[in-house]
Design a protein around this motif. Structure first.
Motif, PDB file in Angstrom:
ATOM      1  N   TRP A   9       0.822  -1.213   0.000  1.00 14.28           N
ATOM      2  CA  TRP A   9       0.000   0.000   0.000  1.00 14.28           C
ATOM      3  C   TRP A   9       0.859   1.267   0.000  1.00 14.28           C
ATOM      4  O   TRP A   9       0.500   2.263   0.606  1.00 14.28           O
ATOM      5  N   ARG A  12       1.896   3.213   3.434  1.00 11.66           N
ATOM      6  CA  ARG A  12       1.088   4.204   4.155  1.00 11.66           C
ATOM      7  C   ARG A  12       0.972   3.906   5.642  1.00 11.66           C
ATOM      8  O   ARG A  12       0.803   4.814   6.449  1.00 11.66           O
ATOM      9  N   LEU A  13       1.060   2.638   6.033  1.00 12.02           N
ATOM     10  CA  LEU A  13       1.055   2.273   7.449  1.00 12.02           C
ATOM     11  C   LEU A  13       2.476   1.896   7.873  1.00 12.02           C
ATOM     12  O   LEU A  13       2.735   0.848   8.452  1.00 12.02           O
ATOM     13  N   ARG A 223      -8.646  -8.640   3.179  1.00 15.57           N
ATOM     14  CA  ARG A 223      -8.557  -7.204   3.411  1.00 15.57           C
ATOM     15  C   ARG A 223      -8.569  -6.893   4.908  1.00 15.57           C
ATOM     16  O   ARG A 223      -8.967  -7.723   5.728  1.00 15.57           O
ATOM     17  N   THR A 224      -8.150  -5.679   5.251  1.00 12.75           N
ATOM     18  CA  THR A 224      -8.170  -5.220   6.636  1.00 12.75           C
ATOM     19  C   THR A 224      -9.261  -4.168   6.814  1.00 12.75           C
ATOM     20  O   THR A 224      -9.982  -3.829   5.872  1.00 12.75           O
ATOM     21  N   SER A 225      -9.362  -3.617   8.023  1.00 11.12           N
ATOM     22  CA  SER A 225     -10.382  -2.610   8.308  1.00 11.12           C
ATOM     23  C   SER A 225     -10.157  -1.312   7.541  1.00 11.12           C
ATOM     24  O   SER A 225     -11.061  -0.477   7.448  1.00 11.12           O
ATOM     25  N   HIS A 226      -8.964  -1.136   6.966  1.00 13.59           N
ATOM     26  CA  HIS A 226      -8.678   0.075   6.189  1.00 13.59           C
ATOM     27  C   HIS A 226      -9.328   0.034   4.809  1.00 13.59           C
ATOM     28  O   HIS A 226      -9.323   1.041   4.097  1.00 13.59           O
ATOM     29  N   TYR A 227      -9.872  -1.127   4.428  1.00 11.22           N
ATOM     30  CA  TYR A 227     -10.587  -1.271   3.164  1.00 11.22           C
ATOM     31  C   TYR A 227     -12.054  -1.503   3.502  1.00 11.22           C
ATOM     32  O   TYR A 227     -12.398  -2.475   4.184  1.00 11.22           O
ATOM     33  N   ARG A 228     -12.934  -0.639   3.018  1.00 11.70           N
ATOM     34  CA  ARG A 228     -14.324  -0.645   3.476  1.00 11.70           C
ATOM     35  C   ARG A 228     -15.324  -1.055   2.395  1.00 11.70           C
ATOM     36  O   ARG A 228     -16.520  -0.885   2.560  1.00 11.70           O
ATOM     37  N   GLU A 255      -2.518  -5.011  11.484  1.00 10.37           N
ATOM     38  CA  GLU A 255      -2.903  -4.424  10.209  1.00 10.37           C
ATOM     39  C   GLU A 255      -1.768  -3.512   9.742  1.00 10.37           C
ATOM     40  O   GLU A 255      -1.467  -2.512  10.383  1.00 10.37           O
ATOM     41  N   SER A 257      -1.493  -2.718   6.238  1.00  6.97           N
ATOM     42  CA  SER A 257      -1.887  -2.271   4.902  1.00  6.97           C
ATOM     43  C   SER A 257      -3.407  -2.331   4.851  1.00  6.97           C
ATOM     44  O   SER A 257      -4.061  -2.721   5.824  1.00  6.97           O
ATOM     45  N   ASP A 258      -3.981  -1.965   3.700  1.00  8.76           N
ATOM     46  CA  ASP A 258      -5.406  -2.257   3.508  1.00  8.76           C
ATOM     47  C   ASP A 258      -5.600  -3.681   2.994  1.00  8.76           C
ATOM     48  O   ASP A 258      -6.728  -4.142   2.821  1.00  8.76           O
TER      49      ASP A 258
END
Length: 267
Positions: A9, A12-13, A223-228, A255, A257-258
């Motif tokens: 990603w 970003r994280l 996916r993680t919580s950063h992807y909605r 987490e 990344s997304d």
């Protein structure tokens, strides 16, 4: 052997990402969406595209290379385009990174484009170019070679459904793998494919005897919580039947990344 695949990603994280990738102690680390900016003065740059702005870690590849001194590092860019440090434009490369522990000698490899071509003068029109990296290693402990390939599948603004371009990229990936792998050898293929579980991609990869571990083992989320958004499939890891899977996990925590990291322990 431990193999980890992750869409980074753009870093970003970064704060949780860096210690995770060190502590997970992967023998082979396959990363997508990695940035390298040779003349950056800032740690963070901004990607701008039609009103969208995304933070990018300016030199994620070089940072990972320094953090993983026991690994050989490979960077395979798909394009060079502009990132921004305020109003200053910087030419930055974006693509795949592969890290291989030096105790596993690399006895063959190939890099190739599975969609489009290298763009030296901008990121290019959508759907943008994509590439794949394939390596053949020797496992001294167990006395056999193994081939590992990663790709970042094309992103289509109309979604992840099958289109001719996706069939083409799967065919191109198979061709690339066949340049490196010897018939009958162990094979692992991974990455952010950007396709749905029923995609023709898996039929084409099945010609190499590959079976996906995400869907075949009942995992419903990469996916993680950063992807909605839905659906929540993007990342896959496939193996041939001669791979003994000790553990496979689409990692929910931490987490970084997304996308979830896909972790495979095998022998």
């Amino acid at each position: 052997m431990r193999i980890v695949s992750l869409n980074a990603w753009g870093g970003r994280l970064h704060e949780p990402l860096m210690p995770y990738l060190v502590d997970i102690d992967a023998d082979v680390l396959c990363l997508q969406e990695v940035v390298r900016t040779l003349d950056a003065e800032s740690e963070w740059l901004v990607y701008r595209d039609h009103g969208v702005e995304l933070l990018q870690r300016a030199n994620l590849f070089e940072e990972l290379k320094a953090a993983l001194p026991a690994h050989d590092a490979f960077f395979s860019p798909v394009a060079r385009g502009d990132l921004f440090d305020g109003d200053r434009r910087l030419q930055s490369e974006f693509g795949l990174a592969t890290f291989v522990r030096r105790t596993y000698p690399i006895i063959g490899q190939a890099v190739g484009f599975i969609h489009g071509e290298f763009s030296a003068d901008g990121w290019g029109p959508h759907p943008r170019s994509r590439n794949a990296h394939c390596i053949r290693l020797f496992d001294y402990e167990h006395g056999y070679p193994i081939t590992i390939a990663q790709m970042h599948g094309l992103r289509d603004i109309e979604g992840k459904g099958d289109k001719p371009a996706r069939r083409h990229q799967a065919d191109a990936l198979v061709e690339l793998i066949r340049q490196v792998r010897q018939d009958g050898e162990r094979l692992v293929v991974c990455g952010d494919f950007n396709v749905l579980p029923g995609s023709v991609t898996f039929e084409i990869l099945g010609s190499l005897g590959l079976v996906d571990l995400v869907t075949s083992r009942g995992h419903g989320d990469t996916r993680t919580s950063h992807y909605r958004k839905e659906p929540r499939f993007a990342d896959y890891m496939l193996v041939t039947p001669d791979i003994e899977v000790i553990n496979f996990d689409p990692v929910a925590e931490p987490e970084v990344s997304d996308h979830r990291a896909l972790l495979l322990d095998l022998r």
